[in-house]
Design a protein around this motif. Structure first.
Motif, mmCIF file in Angstrom:
data_model
loop_
_atom_site.group_PDB
_atom_site.id
_atom_site.type_symbol
_atom_site.label_atom_id
_atom_site.label_comp_id
_atom_site.label_asym_id
_atom_site.label_seq_id
_atom_site.Cartn_x
_atom_site.Cartn_y
_atom_site.Cartn_z
ATOM 1 N N THR A 1 0.828 -1.204 0.000
ATOM 2 C CA THR A 1 0.000 0.000 0.000
ATOM 3 C C THR A 1 0.865 1.257 0.000
ATOM 4 O OG1 THR A 1 -1.683 -1.215 1.242
ATOM 5 C CG2 THR A 1 -1.885 1.168 1.176
ATOM 6 N N ASN A 2 1.902 1.264 0.823
ATOM 7 C CA ASN A 2 2.797 2.425 0.870
ATOM 8 C C ASN A 2 3.419 2.723 -0.488
ATOM 9 O OD1 ASN A 2 2.300 2.603 3.583
ATOM 10 N ND2 ASN A 2 4.368 2.113 4.250
ATOM 11 N N PHE A 3 3.772 1.660 -1.206
ATOM 12 C CA PHE A 3 4.456 1.842 -2.488
ATOM 13 C C PHE A 3 3.499 2.394 -3.540
ATOM 14 C CE2 PHE A 3 6.756 -2.252 -1.046
ATOM 15 C CZ PHE A 3 7.393 -1.547 -0.037
ATOM 16 N N ARG A 4 2.250 1.939 -3.526
ATOM 17 C CA ARG A 4 1.289 2.472 -4.491
ATOM 18 C C ARG A 4 1.081 3.973 -4.278
ATOM 19 N NH1 ARG A 4 -0.966 -2.677 -3.400
ATOM 20 N NH2 ARG A 4 -2.396 -1.858 -1.828
ATOM 21 N N ASN A 5 1.035 4.395 -3.030
ATOM 22 C CA ASN A 5 0.918 5.827 -2.757
ATOM 23 C C ASN A 5 2.171 6.574 -3.224
ATOM 24 O OD1 ASN A 5 -0.222 8.253 -1.264
ATOM 25 N ND2 ASN A 5 1.690 7.965 -0.154
ATOM 26 N N MET A 6 3.326 5.957 -3.020
ATOM 27 C CA MET A 6 4.593 6.582 -3.417
ATOM 28 C C MET A 6 4.656 6.790 -4.923
ATOM 29 S SD MET A 6 8.382 5.145 -2.540
ATOM 30 C CE MET A 6 9.782 6.242 -2.438
ATOM 31 N N TRP A 7 4.277 5.773 -5.698
ATOM 32 C CA TRP A 7 4.377 5.896 -7.150
ATOM 33 C C TRP A 7 3.295 6.790 -7.721
ATOM 34 C CZ3 TRP A 7 8.931 5.449 -7.547
ATOM 35 C CH2 TRP A 7 9.667 4.400 -7.030
ATOM 36 N N SER A 8 2.148 6.858 -7.085
ATOM 37 C CA SER A 8 1.131 7.823 -7.516
ATOM 38 C C SER A 8 1.640 9.247 -7.312
ATOM 39 C CB SER A 8 -0.165 7.612 -6.726
ATOM 40 O OG SER A 8 -0.769 6.379 -7.059
ATOM 41 N N THR A 9 2.316 9.486 -6.183
ATOM 42 C CA THR A 9 2.876 10.805 -5.915
ATOM 43 C C THR A 9 3.978 11.135 -6.911
ATOM 44 O OG1 THR A 9 2.405 10.525 -3.555
ATOM 45 C CG2 THR A 9 4.000 12.216 -4.155
ATOM 46 N N TRP A 10 4.853 10.192 -7.178
ATOM 47 C CA TRP A 10 5.938 10.394 -8.138
ATOM 48 C C TRP A 10 5.372 10.766 -9.510
ATOM 49 C CZ3 TRP A 10 7.308 7.829 -12.667
ATOM 50 C CH2 TRP A 10 8.624 8.066 -13.148
ATOM 51 N N ALA A 11 4.362 10.039 -9.974
ATOM 52 C CA ALA A 11 3.765 10.312 -11.287
ATOM 53 C C ALA A 11 3.118 11.690 -11.312
ATOM 54 C CB ALA A 11 2.744 9.229 -11.631
ATOM 55 N N LYS A 12 2.516 12.098 -10.206
ATOM 56 C CA LYS A 12 1.879 13.414 -10.141
ATOM 57 C C LYS A 12 2.926 14.513 -10.350
ATOM 58 C CE LYS A 12 1.279 15.280 -6.172
ATOM 59 N NZ LYS A 12 0.836 15.570 -4.767
ATOM 60 N N TYR A 13 4.060 14.407 -9.674
ATOM 61 C CA TYR A 13 5.117 15.402 -9.862
ATOM 62 C C TYR A 13 5.651 15.377 -11.303
ATOM 63 C CZ TYR A 13 5.827 16.848 -4.981
ATOM 64 O OH TYR A 13 5.689 17.408 -3.738
ATOM 65 N N MET A 14 5.828 14.191 -11.844
ATOM 66 C CA MET A 14 6.430 14.065 -13.167
ATOM 67 C C MET A 14 5.509 14.588 -14.268
ATOM 68 S SD MET A 14 9.522 12.727 -13.001
ATOM 69 C CE MET A 14 9.933 11.659 -14.384
ATOM 70 N N LEU A 15 4.210 14.586 -14.033
ATOM 71 C CA LEU A 15 3.255 15.051 -15.035
ATOM 72 C C LEU A 15 2.987 16.542 -14.952
ATOM 73 C CD1 LEU A 15 0.616 12.178 -15.083
ATOM 74 C CD2 LEU A 15 1.894 13.037 -17.069
ATOM 75 N N ARG A 16 3.344 17.166 -13.842
ATOM 76 C CA ARG A 16 3.002 18.574 -13.643
ATOM 77 C C ARG A 16 4.003 19.464 -14.376
ATOM 78 N NH1 ARG A 16 3.040 19.897 -7.738
ATOM 79 N NH2 ARG A 16 4.940 21.095 -8.080
ATOM 80 N N ASP A 17 3.526 20.240 -15.339
ATOM 81 C CA ASP A 17 4.411 21.121 -16.116
ATOM 82 C C ASP A 17 4.794 22.321 -15.266
ATOM 83 O OD1 ASP A 17 4.367 19.507 -18.330
ATOM 84 O OD2 ASP A 17 2.591 20.473 -19.170
#
Length: 441
Positions: free
Chosen positions: A425-441
């Motif tokens: 569960t912790n990892f799914r939250n971590m990768w969702s957060t990572w993707a959010k930063y990577m997608l934000r222009d």
């Protein structure tokens, strides 16, 4: 001054992968490509490390006015210094005249920094005060106030100094989002907090920083396999059978996570000397004492790349052990390559014998040549090499463990607490957060 404006744009292929992650991660899928890809690495430099609060130093490393250390945020060399008034500051380690580094020693004490190229000289506050031949070649027209060292924003929490390249980023308090409650277990073992024992260990490894950060976000699943001998030889005060008990906690949308392993029947605060136990009971809240007194292992990651482990360890197998705390930074220096920084921190008010024993346990287990450190890096370097292959680029990894688990509504700490200790569960939250930063222009 705006230090970084996020100029780099992902290719259509990488953007498509990142957009797909938004739906994939909650379903327990993560693309293998993110762990060792040159374009992903370059994008991370701006979109992750250019926006997040990144750990720089512990305040005990610069205790006196003029003390400094050199640290990094992404590819930026940073001077972390305590000025003559005692204020902690950070500056880009670059002369404003032609860009030469103004500080070359990794640590020391200095009231001023002088460039070795043309001699521009700066106070440790960053102010430019010395320009050779200012009268003769500049005719007193150069505005020194305009050419100070580039400041880097810093904030602290209980001795930890963080830096941020984004002047518009939220405060450190908001960024941590309640994770301070868990950091207190490591950082508030008494009224005077913690200090660094010795200097940090450093080495370079061919692995991706995200693999390491994920592992310390609560990967107890690997322990009975990768470190099986630790149970067999009695280094751990638990068995493979009891290892999975406990709880994993994450802060939604922030990426921070901690795994709290418990072993039934252990005395409260097992492995700490009585003086430290008494101090912790005074400095921690009743709710924190309730949770942490039963914890065997506390392993966490502060997103993106600071990790901390608190672990009881027996230097003599089968004998009562001591607690040690290792704090480590997974500093990316290239695709699939990191510079590893590892500190041992100890309670400032603990007896000296305990500090010495704690450091010896840390060195044996997780120092540069530590037995468990070697296990981990062997796996991480192999993993990093494999995911760069042409076939692996299009694969996904399963992150399905614990998808059917429910949070514990009675858990007294902030965030989402999901028992037991081992799931993803912790990892799914971590990768969702990572993707959010990577997608934000």
């Amino acid at each position: 001054m705006q230090l970084l404006k996020g100029r780099r744009q992902p290719s259509p292929e990488v953007r498509s992968m990142l957009e797909a992650m938004v739906d994939m991660v909650p379903q327990g899928r993560v693309p293998a490509r993110i762990f060792n890809d040159p374009e992903v690495f370059e994008l991370e430099q701006e979109r992750i490390f250019g926006r997040c609060w990144v750990f720089l130093a512990h305040e005990s490393e610069i205790p006196s006015p003029g003390d400094y250390v050199l640290r990094y945020i992404a590819n930026n060399s940073i001077i972390v210094v305590r000025d003559e008034e005692g204020k902690v500051r950070a500056h880009l380690n670059m002369c404003r005249h032609r860009g030469n580094q103004v500080c070359k020693a990794e640590m020391g004490n200095a009231s001023h920094f002088r460039c070795s190229y043309h001699g521009w000289t700066y106070k440790n506050t960053g102010e430019l005060i010395g320009v050779p031949y200012w009268n003769e070649v500049y005719h007193r027209r150069l505005d020194k106030a305009e050419w100070a060292l580039v400041p880097v924003r810093v904030e602290t929490y209980n001795g930890l100094i963080f830096g941020n390249l984004d002047p518009d980023a939220p405060s450190l308090e908001e960024y941590l989002g309640g994770f301070q409650w868990y950091l207190d277990f490591y950082l508030k073992p008494g009224p005077n907090g913690t200090e660094v024992y010795g200097t940090p260990d450093k080495w370079v490894a061919d692995t991706d920083w995200k693999i390491c950060a994920e592992n310390f976000a609560g990967d107890g699943y690997h322990t009975p396999v990768a470190h099986a001998f630790g149970f067999e030889l009695g280094y751990f005060p638990s068995s493979a059978r009891t290892h999975f008990e406990g709880v994993a906690v994450h802060i939604p949308g922030k990426g921070h996570a901690i795994g709290l392993g418990r072993t039934p029947g252990m005395p409260p605060f097992f492995g700490f000397p009585p003086e430290v136990v008494e101090a912790m009971q005074q400095t921690l809240t009743p709710e924190q004492v309730q949770v942490f007194s039963q914890v065997r292992t506390a392993v966490c990651t502060v997103f993106p790349n600071l990790s901390i482990l608190l672990q009881p360890f027996s230097r003599i197998p089968g004998q009562p052990g001591v607690r040690f705390v290792t704090m480590r930074l997974w500093h990316p220096i290239g695709p699939g390559r990191i510079q590893m920084w590892s500190w041992c921190i100890v309670p400032k008010d603990a007896p000296q014998w305990y500090k010495d024993e704690s450091y010896l346990a840390y060195t044996l287990a997780f120092g540069a040549a530590g037995m468990f450190e070697q296990d981990d890096f062997e796996n991480w370097t192999n993993l990093t090499r494999q995911v760069k292959s042409t076939l692996a680029r299009d694969l996904v990894f399963p992150y399905e463990m614990g998808m059917d688990l429910e949070p514990d509504p009675t858990f007294p700490g902030p965030g989402v607490a999901v028992p037991p200790y081992v799931h993803e569960t912790n990892f799914r939250n971590m990768w969702s957060t990572w993707a959010k930063y990577m997608l934000r222009d």
